[in-house]
Write a protein that holds these residues in place. Sequence first.
Motif, PDB file in Angstrom:
ATOM      1  N   UNK A   1       0.866  -1.173   0.000  1.00 21.64           N
ATOM      2  CA  UNK A   1       0.000   0.000   0.000  1.00 21.64           C
ATOM      3  C   UNK A   1       0.907   1.228   0.000  1.00 21.64           C
ATOM      4  N   UNK A   2       0.818   2.056  -1.036  1.00 21.93           N
ATOM      5  CA  UNK A   2       1.822   3.110  -1.210  1.00 21.93           C
ATOM      6  C   UNK A   2       1.761   4.168  -0.101  1.00 21.93           C
ATOM      7  N   UNK A   3       0.583   4.387   0.489  1.00 23.47           N
ATOM      8  CA  UNK A   3       0.502   5.361   1.590  1.00 23.47           C
ATOM      9  C   UNK A   3       1.138   4.769   2.850  1.00 23.47           C
ATOM     10  N   UNK A   4       0.807   3.514   3.146  1.00 23.03           N
ATOM     11  CA  UNK A   4       1.295   2.915   4.395  1.00 23.03           C
ATOM     12  C   UNK A   4       2.798   2.625   4.361  1.00 23.03           C
TER      13      UNK A   4
ATOM     14  N   UNK B   1       4.911   4.472   2.827  1.00 22.09           N
ATOM     15  CA  UNK B   1       5.538   5.790   2.989  1.00 22.09           C
ATOM     16  C   UNK B   1       5.539   6.197   4.469  1.00 22.09           C
TER      17      UNK B   1
END
Lengths: 314, 212
Positions: free
Chosen positions: A65-68, A70
């Motif tokens: 998950x690109x947000x998590x 990061x």
Amino acid sequence: MPEILPVPLPISQAAIQTAQQFAQQQPIPVKAAQVYRNTLAVWVMNDYLQMLGVPTQLTASDSWNCVLRLCGDVADLQLLEIGKLECRPLLPGDHYCWVPPETWEDRIGYVAIGLDEVNAAANFLGFLPAVAHSEVALSLWRSPTDLFDHLAQLHPASTTAAPRMITLGRWFQGEIAAGWQSVASLLRSHQQTFAFRGNATLAAELAEATEFTIEQAKFITFPNHDSIALVMKLALDQQNVTHVLLRVYPLGASPYLTPGLALIVLDESGDVFLAVEATALNDYVQLQFSGTEGELFQIRVVIGADRYQEQFMI
Amino acid sequence: MTDLERLRQLVIEACQHSAGSPQRQRCLTQVIRLASPHLWREATPDYADALQQTWVYFCQNICDRGSGERYDPDRGSVITWLNTYLKRRLQDFYIARQRQQALQAPSQGGMDETRNRLDLIEQIAAAPDIPPILEQVQLWVEQDPTGELCQTHIQGRPDLTCQVLILRRLPPETSWKDLAAEWGVPIPTLSSFYQRQCVPRLRKFGEQEGYV
């Protein structure tokens, strides 16, 4: 203490490309390096567990998950129906494995993965069921193979009681179990009620030439996801072996199955025998197997938290 | 006992247990460990992929007929069987590369890829695009449209809200150790709050923005 032997695992080119891609989304080099290594560790573990028959859901992992990824130092791998396995990377010469505080909860276990990027090789170095320290000396990790007994204990099938069972032998005598119907009748009864687009694929099923003598379908609804049709085809050969073909078709607005939908067959002891997971472009998924009279199996369909399960005897 | 004898026993033992059982997974892992040093090795860019395919083939066909013929111990050792398959895959990759290179400019050499991996981190550092995700997350946390990031805080510490914690943990992040010292709160209290209160909200934000 007995010497723990690492398990050598290859790092494929797809793993490296994905790790590079994820790393390039990061704003600073030190974060990029962290994401690169985390991605490689998760990927090799995913390859390894899948080939040994442990169903995984890579894309449902926080590390995917690109947000998590990061917002945290995460290297989790989602295991179907079990939970998140944290795959911590180590570099050559590291004596400690870094397990960041943001991974101390919501994990079913931890594995240490040594990375040798130059030789495109990884080593599964050790396993721990729980960690609550940032730095865990390599000597403290348990043997990698302890992971499998741990996963078997956590599997929900090992604790659930056996529900009602359907005997398939009776189907050949014309006694079809309640809830099952022919594909044509399932289509007829639901076509007018809903504007299914997924129906087209199921309708094509009718036109298909087949050596199966029995074809039955079940309409399955889920609380949080689109409905599906589970189709079971049976054939009995001259050696009295029953051949079973299972297919799952979408019956929602989309002609494709929900990505991550898993069709699973469990054996008598509740172990996963066969499993397949839908990707974004599957208009159906299928599994095929054979068995003899009296053998037990369970069919399970899982989408996120939604689940259908039924038990059968051949 | 020699490695070959031990491998023979492990294969027999593996196949006595059902597919997907922890006993079989354990035995197959032992085979991978023990057989690896005896496998064919070469420094080509496709070696890891060929080896990975070999292990998948091994797991599928060692006890049952899977994607190919079932392994027959009377016809040779597991090592021979694995090496035969591995070399065949390497040859497939070699032929595919030859074809690809015949179509492309002649200057592209396969070995360059291996060398390029070495300075990968430098390449990443030099990537010109500023990733937009960080900015988007930062903006959302600062604006806090629903107000829940400012309202949700560590028990007894109204100053330590989701908003404060997420902003401090965005890269370049302050270490948990430094935050614990600065705020006088133990690391597990901070990280547990982050996992239970901040991560689910970040996940929801990502879904809403279509990032997943």
